[in-house]
Design a protein around this motif. Structure first.
Motif, short mmCIF file in Angstrom:
data_model
loop_
_atom_site.label_atom_id
_atom_site.label_comp_id
_atom_site.label_asym_id
_atom_site.label_seq_id
_atom_site.Cartn_x
_atom_site.Cartn_y
_atom_site.Cartn_z
N TYR A 38 0.87 -1.11 -0.03
CA TYR A 38 0.05 0.05 -0.17
C TYR A 38 0.81 1.20 0.11
O TYR A 38 1.99 1.15 0.51
N ASN A 73 -9.76 -8.47 -0.36
CA ASN A 73 -10.01 -8.31 -1.64
C ASN A 73 -10.72 -6.78 -2.07
O ASN A 73 -11.31 -6.38 -1.04
N HIS A 74 -10.75 -6.66 -3.39
CA HIS A 74 -11.15 -5.68 -3.86
C HIS A 74 -12.68 -5.45 -4.10
O HIS A 74 -13.21 -6.59 -4.89
N SER A 75 -13.40 -4.42 -3.80
CA SER A 75 -14.88 -4.24 -4.62
C SER A 75 -14.96 -2.83 -4.87
O SER A 75 -14.62 -1.85 -4.06
N TYR A 76 -15.71 -2.24 -5.89
CA TYR A 76 -16.12 -1.02 -6.21
C TYR A 76 -17.25 -0.74 -5.40
O TYR A 76 -17.54 0.51 -5.05
N PRO A 117 -17.47 -1.51 -1.66
CA PRO A 117 -17.06 -1.99 -0.51
C PRO A 117 -17.80 -2.16 0.79
O PRO A 117 -18.59 -1.30 0.72
N ASN A 134 -12.14 -0.98 -1.27
CA ASN A 134 -11.71 -0.52 -2.61
C ASN A 134 -10.22 -0.13 -2.54
O ASN A 134 -9.81 0.67 -1.93
N TYR A 135 -9.54 -0.84 -3.50
CA TYR A 135 -8.15 -0.56 -3.54
C TYR A 135 -7.75 0.55 -3.97
O TYR A 135 -6.53 1.14 -3.85
N ASN A 136 -8.62 1.54 -4.51
CA ASN A 136 -8.37 2.92 -4.84
C ASN A 136 -8.16 3.88 -3.47
O ASN A 136 -7.93 4.99 -3.70
N LEU A 175 -8.17 -0.13 -11.89
CA LEU A 175 -6.93 -0.75 -11.06
C LEU A 175 -5.95 -1.18 -11.92
O LEU A 175 -6.28 -1.64 -13.14
#
Length: 126
Positions: free
Chosen positions: A56, A74-77, A79, A109-111, A120
């Motif tokens: 990160y 894990n990622h989700s748009y 979250p 959200n990984y963003n 991403l």
């Protein structure tokens, strides 16, 4: 409160995700992940390893490896969890963004921003 199980969302080598073992209320602290920070200029070495997919941004000048379950969300748009960087304690603190039911996978959200829908890095390659 949380455990690691096989995720249907992940298509990596290990297919892991973080799951709730009990109901978690919106705003509740889920996990405090200690960090191992390193200067951004050292990232070229990390990029040659699988760790590059698990780090990160940690402020303007550093990147960090998260310990504990920190790098396994894990990622989700859309979250159900979010995180804040706690520079004083050198942790990433994960919180429920919505109510989470026992058995649900906990997703961020990984963003970094819960509502950000920017493509991403790993989706650009597909």
């Amino acid at each position: 409160m949380i455990e690691i199980k096989t995720s249907k969302l992940s298509n990596g080598e290990f297919n892991r995700g973080v799951f709730a073992t009990r109901d978690i209320k919106k705003g509740e602290l889920i996990h405090e992940a200690p960090v191992i920070p390193y200067p951004n200029e050292d990232h070229e070495f990390i990029e040659k390893t699988i760790l590059a997919d698990y780090v990160y941004q940690y402020g303007a000048n550093h990147t960090a490896v998260l310990l504990g379950y920190g790098s396994l969300f894990n990622h989700s748009y859309t979250p159900n969890a979010t995180y804040e960087i706690n520079f004083d304690q050198h942790t990433f603190d994960f919180y429920a963004y919505t109510d989470i039911q026992a058995g649900d996978e906990i997703l961020i959200n990984y963003n970094g921003d819960e509502d950000c829908d920017d493509i991403l890095w790993f989706m650009e390659e597909e």
